[in-house]
Motif scaffolding. Sequence first.
Motif, short mmCIF file in Angstrom:
data_model
loop_
_atom_site.label_atom_id
_atom_site.label_comp_id
_atom_site.label_asym_id
_atom_site.label_seq_id
_atom_site.Cartn_x
_atom_site.Cartn_y
_atom_site.Cartn_z
N ASN A 113 0.83 -1.20 0.00
CA ASN A 113 0.00 0.00 0.00
C ASN A 113 0.86 1.26 0.00
OD1 ASN A 113 -2.18 -1.69 0.17
ND2 ASN A 113 -2.40 -1.46 2.38
N THR A 114 0.41 2.29 -0.69
CA THR A 114 1.13 3.56 -0.70
C THR A 114 0.94 4.23 0.65
OG1 THR A 114 0.76 3.80 -3.06
CG2 THR A 114 1.36 5.78 -1.85
N MET A 115 2.04 4.62 1.26
CA MET A 115 1.99 5.24 2.57
C MET A 115 1.62 6.71 2.43
SD MET A 115 2.68 2.71 4.48
CE MET A 115 2.96 3.47 6.04
N PRO A 116 0.93 7.29 3.41
CA PRO A 116 0.63 8.71 3.35
C PRO A 116 1.91 9.52 3.51
CG PRO A 116 -0.03 7.81 5.46
CD PRO A 116 0.39 6.66 4.61
N PRO A 117 2.00 10.69 2.88
CA PRO A 117 3.23 11.47 2.98
C PRO A 117 3.43 12.03 4.38
CG PRO A 117 1.54 12.70 1.83
CD PRO A 117 1.01 11.32 2.04
N LEU A 118 4.68 12.21 4.74
CA LEU A 118 5.01 12.79 6.02
C LEU A 118 4.80 14.30 5.94
CD1 LEU A 118 8.32 10.86 6.72
CD2 LEU A 118 6.06 10.39 7.66
N THR A 119 4.17 14.85 6.95
CA THR A 119 3.95 16.30 6.99
C THR A 119 4.68 16.85 8.20
OG1 THR A 119 1.90 15.97 8.20
CG2 THR A 119 1.72 16.20 5.83
N PRO A 120 5.29 18.02 8.07
CA PRO A 120 6.02 18.58 9.20
C PRO A 120 5.06 19.08 10.28
CG PRO A 120 6.01 20.11 7.38
CD PRO A 120 5.40 18.84 6.88
N SER A 121 5.48 18.99 11.51
CA SER A 121 4.64 19.46 12.61
C SER A 121 4.76 20.97 12.80
CB SER A 121 5.02 18.74 13.90
OG SER A 121 6.39 18.99 14.19
N THR A 122 5.85 21.55 12.34
CA THR A 122 6.05 22.99 12.45
C THR A 122 6.50 23.54 11.11
OG1 THR A 122 8.34 22.74 13.11
CG2 THR A 122 6.73 22.84 14.87
N GLY A 123 6.44 24.83 10.95
CA GLY A 123 6.93 25.45 9.73
C GLY A 123 5.80 25.70 8.74
N ARG A 124 6.20 26.11 7.54
CA ARG A 124 5.23 26.41 6.49
C ARG A 124 4.56 25.15 5.98
NH1 ARG A 124 8.18 30.03 2.10
NH2 ARG A 124 7.77 28.05 1.11
N PRO A 125 3.26 25.21 5.71
CA PRO A 125 2.60 24.04 5.13
C PRO A 125 3.01 23.87 3.66
CG PRO A 125 1.05 25.84 5.33
CD PRO A 125 2.34 26.30 5.98
N TYR A 126 3.06 22.68 3.21
CA TYR A 126 3.40 22.40 1.82
C TYR A 126 2.67 21.15 1.37
CZ TYR A 126 6.48 18.61 3.26
OH TYR A 126 6.97 17.46 3.77
N ASN A 127 2.62 20.95 0.07
CA ASN A 127 1.98 19.78 -0.52
C ASN A 127 3.08 18.84 -1.00
OD1 ASN A 127 0.15 18.04 -1.55
ND2 ASN A 127 -0.36 19.26 -3.35
N PRO A 128 3.42 17.79 -0.25
CA PRO A 128 4.51 16.91 -0.64
C PRO A 128 4.16 16.06 -1.85
CG PRO A 128 3.43 16.04 1.28
CD PRO A 128 2.80 17.37 1.00
N VAL A 129 5.17 15.61 -2.54
CA VAL A 129 5.01 14.73 -3.70
C VAL A 129 5.00 13.29 -3.21
CG1 VAL A 129 6.07 13.98 -5.86
CG2 VAL A 129 6.19 16.37 -5.17
N VAL A 130 4.03 12.52 -3.64
CA VAL A 130 3.96 11.11 -3.27
C VAL A 130 4.42 10.29 -4.46
CG1 VAL A 130 2.46 9.23 -2.53
CG2 VAL A 130 2.06 11.54 -1.70
N THR A 131 5.37 9.43 -4.24
CA THR A 131 5.93 8.60 -5.32
C THR A 131 5.58 7.15 -5.08
OG1 THR A 131 8.00 8.40 -4.13
CG2 THR A 131 7.84 10.19 -5.71
N LEU A 132 5.80 6.32 -6.06
CA LEU A 132 5.54 4.89 -5.95
C LEU A 132 6.53 4.25 -4.98
CD1 LEU A 132 4.89 4.06 -9.67
CD2 LEU A 132 3.21 4.47 -7.88
N ASN A 133 6.21 3.09 -4.53
CA ASN A 133 7.05 2.28 -3.64
C ASN A 133 7.22 2.90 -2.27
OD1 ASN A 133 7.40 0.44 -5.68
ND2 ASN A 133 9.25 1.43 -6.42
N GLY A 134 6.34 3.84 -1.90
CA GLY A 134 6.39 4.37 -0.56
C GLY A 134 7.39 5.48 -0.30
N TRP A 135 8.17 5.86 -1.29
CA TRP A 135 9.16 6.92 -1.08
C TRP A 135 8.45 8.26 -1.19
CZ3 TRP A 135 14.21 6.16 0.09
CH2 TRP A 135 14.70 4.86 -0.06
N THR A 136 8.78 9.18 -0.33
CA THR A 136 8.26 10.54 -0.42
C THR A 136 9.41 11.50 -0.59
OG1 THR A 136 8.31 10.80 1.96
CG2 THR A 136 6.24 10.05 1.00
N LEU A 137 9.21 12.50 -1.40
CA LEU A 137 10.24 13.50 -1.67
C LEU A 137 9.94 14.75 -0.86
CD1 LEU A 137 10.39 13.11 -5.54
CD2 LEU A 137 11.95 12.17 -3.86
N PRO A 138 10.97 15.47 -0.44
CA PRO A 138 10.74 16.71 0.31
C PRO A 138 10.17 17.79 -0.58
CG PRO A 138 13.08 16.36 -0.02
CD PRO A 138 12.38 15.16 -0.57
#
Length: 66
Positions: free
Chosen positions: A41-66
Amino acid sequence: MSSRRDFFKYAGIAGGAVAVAAVGRYALSGAPELVTQVNANTMPPLTPSTGRPYNPVVTLNGWTLP
């Protein structure tokens, strides 16, 4: 009598041996840790708890890019 082909063959073998000997055990210490998953299953992207909100890129195989 040695030929030019033999020279390049032995030079390639010697160069490969030098390259293998030059890589130390610590060379891979800077590599990121591998991400492993139990299911496909594709994992949900990690979101930072502090700082500016952003929309992370979700890639295949569970890898997320900053």
